[in-house]
Design a protein around this motif. Structure first.
Motif, short mmCIF file in Angstrom:
data_model
loop_
_atom_site.label_atom_id
_atom_site.label_comp_id
_atom_site.label_asym_id
_atom_site.label_seq_id
_atom_site.Cartn_x
_atom_site.Cartn_y
_atom_site.Cartn_z
N TYR A 8 0.83 -1.22 0.00
CA TYR A 8 0.00 0.00 0.00
C TYR A 8 0.86 1.26 0.00
O TYR A 8 0.48 2.28 -0.59
CB TYR A 8 -0.94 0.00 1.20
CG TYR A 8 -2.14 -0.90 1.03
CD1 TYR A 8 -2.95 -0.80 -0.11
CD2 TYR A 8 -2.49 -1.83 1.99
CE1 TYR A 8 -4.05 -1.61 -0.29
CE2 TYR A 8 -3.59 -2.66 1.83
CZ TYR A 8 -4.37 -2.55 0.69
OH TYR A 8 -5.46 -3.36 0.52
N LYS A 9 2.01 1.19 0.66
CA LYS A 9 2.93 2.33 0.67
C LYS A 9 3.44 2.61 -0.74
O LYS A 9 3.51 3.78 -1.16
CB LYS A 9 4.10 2.06 1.62
CG LYS A 9 5.09 3.21 1.69
CD LYS A 9 6.26 2.87 2.61
CE LYS A 9 7.28 4.00 2.64
NZ LYS A 9 8.43 3.69 3.51
N VAL A 10 3.78 1.57 -1.47
CA VAL A 10 4.26 1.73 -2.85
C VAL A 10 3.16 2.36 -3.70
O VAL A 10 3.42 3.30 -4.48
CB VAL A 10 4.68 0.37 -3.45
CG1 VAL A 10 4.95 0.51 -4.94
CG2 VAL A 10 5.93 -0.13 -2.75
N TYR A 11 1.94 1.86 -3.57
CA TYR A 11 0.83 2.41 -4.35
C TYR A 11 0.59 3.88 -4.01
O TYR A 11 0.32 4.71 -4.88
CB TYR A 11 -0.45 1.61 -4.09
CG TYR A 11 -0.42 0.20 -4.67
CD1 TYR A 11 0.50 -0.15 -5.63
CD2 TYR A 11 -1.32 -0.77 -4.23
CE1 TYR A 11 0.54 -1.42 -6.17
CE2 TYR A 11 -1.30 -2.05 -4.76
CZ TYR A 11 -0.37 -2.37 -5.72
OH TYR A 11 -0.33 -3.64 -6.25
N PHE A 12 0.69 4.21 -2.73
CA PHE A 12 0.49 5.59 -2.29
C PHE A 12 1.55 6.50 -2.90
O PHE A 12 1.24 7.61 -3.38
CB PHE A 12 0.53 5.67 -0.77
CG PHE A 12 0.45 7.07 -0.22
CD1 PHE A 12 -0.73 7.79 -0.30
CD2 PHE A 12 1.56 7.68 0.36
CE1 PHE A 12 -0.81 9.09 0.19
CE2 PHE A 12 1.49 8.97 0.85
CZ PHE A 12 0.30 9.68 0.76
N LEU A 13 2.81 6.06 -2.89
CA LEU A 13 3.88 6.86 -3.45
C LEU A 13 3.74 7.01 -4.97
O LEU A 13 4.06 8.06 -5.53
CB LEU A 13 5.24 6.25 -3.11
CG LEU A 13 5.63 6.28 -1.62
CD1 LEU A 13 7.00 5.64 -1.42
CD2 LEU A 13 5.63 7.71 -1.09
N LEU A 14 3.24 5.98 -5.63
CA LEU A 14 2.99 6.07 -7.07
C LEU A 14 1.89 7.09 -7.38
O LEU A 14 1.99 7.86 -8.34
CB LEU A 14 2.60 4.70 -7.62
CG LEU A 14 3.75 3.76 -7.97
CD1 LEU A 14 3.23 2.36 -8.27
CD2 LEU A 14 4.55 4.29 -9.15
N ILE A 15 0.85 7.09 -6.56
CA ILE A 15 -0.23 8.06 -6.74
C ILE A 15 0.31 9.47 -6.54
O ILE A 15 -0.03 10.39 -7.30
CB ILE A 15 -1.38 7.76 -5.77
CG1 ILE A 15 -2.09 6.46 -6.18
CG2 ILE A 15 -2.38 8.91 -5.74
CD1 ILE A 15 -3.11 5.97 -5.17
N LEU A 16 1.15 9.67 -5.53
CA LEU A 16 1.78 10.97 -5.31
C LEU A 16 2.63 11.38 -6.51
O LEU A 16 2.59 12.53 -6.96
CB LEU A 16 2.66 10.94 -4.06
CG LEU A 16 1.99 11.11 -2.71
CD1 LEU A 16 3.04 11.11 -1.61
CD2 LEU A 16 1.16 12.38 -2.65
N CYS A 17 3.38 10.43 -7.05
CA CYS A 17 4.23 10.68 -8.20
C CYS A 17 3.40 11.20 -9.38
O CYS A 17 3.73 12.23 -9.99
CB CYS A 17 4.96 9.40 -8.57
SG CYS A 17 5.88 9.48 -10.12
N VAL A 18 2.32 10.50 -9.70
CA VAL A 18 1.47 10.89 -10.82
C VAL A 18 0.78 12.22 -10.54
O VAL A 18 0.61 13.05 -11.44
CB VAL A 18 0.44 9.78 -11.11
CG1 VAL A 18 -0.54 10.22 -12.17
CG2 VAL A 18 1.15 8.51 -11.56
N LEU A 19 0.40 12.44 -9.30
CA LEU A 19 -0.22 13.72 -8.91
C LEU A 19 0.77 14.86 -9.11
O LEU A 19 0.40 15.93 -9.63
CB LEU A 19 -0.66 13.65 -7.45
CG LEU A 19 -1.32 14.92 -6.88
CD1 LEU A 19 -2.60 15.24 -7.64
CD2 LEU A 19 -1.61 14.74 -5.40
N PHE A 20 2.03 14.67 -8.73
CA PHE A 20 3.06 15.69 -8.93
C PHE A 20 3.25 15.99 -10.41
O PHE A 20 3.40 17.15 -10.81
CB PHE A 20 4.39 15.23 -8.32
CG PHE A 20 4.37 15.15 -6.81
CD1 PHE A 20 3.43 15.83 -6.06
CD2 PHE A 20 5.31 14.36 -6.14
CE1 PHE A 20 3.41 15.75 -4.67
CE2 PHE A 20 5.30 14.28 -4.76
CZ PHE A 20 4.36 14.97 -4.02
N TRP A 21 3.28 14.94 -11.23
CA TRP A 21 3.44 15.15 -12.67
C TRP A 21 2.24 15.89 -13.26
O TRP A 21 2.38 16.73 -14.15
CB TRP A 21 3.63 13.80 -13.37
CG TRP A 21 5.02 13.27 -13.25
CD1 TRP A 21 6.16 13.97 -12.97
CD2 TRP A 21 5.44 11.90 -13.42
NE1 TRP A 21 7.25 13.14 -12.95
CE2 TRP A 21 6.85 11.86 -13.22
CE3 TRP A 21 4.77 10.72 -13.72
CZ2 TRP A 21 7.58 10.69 -13.31
CZ3 TRP A 21 5.51 9.55 -13.80
CH2 TRP A 21 6.88 9.53 -13.61
#
Length: 302
Positions: A8-21
């Motif tokens: 879940y931590k990995v998924y959360f960080l991926l969502i943050l990554c895409v949000l930043f982009w």
């Protein structure tokens, strides 16, 4: 329980990554009248390079990087020009004449362009489902660019920005495919820092050629420093870390699927901060693109 937490931590960080982009697209549109695309791209990568210094000291073998750079200068230069010097510069150029929502939706065809270029360059095989998906998404992009008005084909009255975004997506797709040829001796931090370093070098003469006044540049930086910090820290350094960390843990296939959240995040952010309207043709075009992505990147893997 611990394993589930890590996933879940990995998924959360991926969502943050895409949000930043996604935020990078929104901010590029927001300050389109205050700063030139080349200036924003140059400031972004210079600051990102400075921010990478602590990581470089800890995770880089400088002597090894210099040696590999000399040995594989051509491929590293090509990757730097495509991924650093050109891609975001062209995105910022596009955002001067097209809505951020349009840009994000059109940019979502990148995975399919990767698929297409993979066939041409890497000789990858494509099945019928992937081909059908490619056709769906291509139609969705054409529908979006035409803004549901097929008569624009007769006068070729496209928005210039839409065409720039298609070019930028093609450049990123080519960069992604050519990453297969990156030096295996470099770790993620070494590769990223090397590419940013080269990308800034290749941007520098073009930036200097514009003849920007020093006083003007200082004024622009002081007036827009929060945005420059955002695109450098969040949309560059942190997103890079989150993305590559996720790939190392769950693989590139699962990680890349999160990139398709960009149009959703971007449309919401554009509505909230830019006051852009979400038109019916946006939704229809997005549906065709989504179906194409699903067919090509999800269903075809089953």
């Amino acid at each position: 329980m611990i394993q589930l937490y890590r996933v879940y931590k990995v998924y959360f960080l991926l969502i943050l990554c895409v949000l930043f982009w996604s935020g990078n697209f929104i901010l590029g549109r927001f300050i389109k009248d205050d700063i030139e695309p080349l200036e924003l791209a140059f400031f972004r990568w210079v600051l990102a390079l400075i921010l990478m210094i602590p990581f470089s000291i800890k995770y880089m073998n400088i002597k090894k990087c210099i040696k590999i750079l000399k040995q594989q200068f051509l491929i590293l230069s090509i990757l730097a020009i495509l991924g650093i010097s050109l891609f975001n510069t062209i995105v910022y150029i596009a955002l001067k004449t097209t809505q951020a929502t349009n840009a994000l939706l059109i940019n979502s065809i990148t995975p399919l362009l990767v698929l297409f270029l993979g066939v041409l360059i890497l000789k990858n095989r494509v099945n019928k489902t992937q081909l059908l998906g490619f056709l769906f998404s291509t139609f969705g992009v054409i529908f979006l660019v035409l803004q549901a008005d097929i008569t624009k084909l007769l006068v070729l009255d496209f928005k210039t920005g839409d065409l720039w975004i298609i070019l930028s997506a093609s450049i990123w797709a080519l960069y992604s495919v050519l990453l297969r040829f990156k030096p295996k001796e470099l770790n993620h931090v070494e590769l990223f820092t090397t590419l940013v370093f080269l990308g800034v070098i290749y941007l520098l003469p073009v930036y200097l050629y514009q003849g920007y006044n020093l006083q003007r540049e200082i004024y622009i930086i002081t007036q827009n420093w929060p945005i420059i910090i955002y695109v450098s820290l969040f949309a560059s350094v942190l997103s890079f870390y989150f993305w590559n960390s996720a790939i190392a843990q769950i693989g590139p296939e699962k990680s890349s699927q999160f990139a398709h959240l960009m149009p959703l995040f971007g449309a919401i952010l554009a509505y909230m901060f830019l006051g852009e309207k979400i038109e019916l043709y946006h939704l229809i075009g997005a549906c065709f693109i989504a179906i194409g992505i699903y067919l090509s990147l999800f269903l075809s893997f089953k």
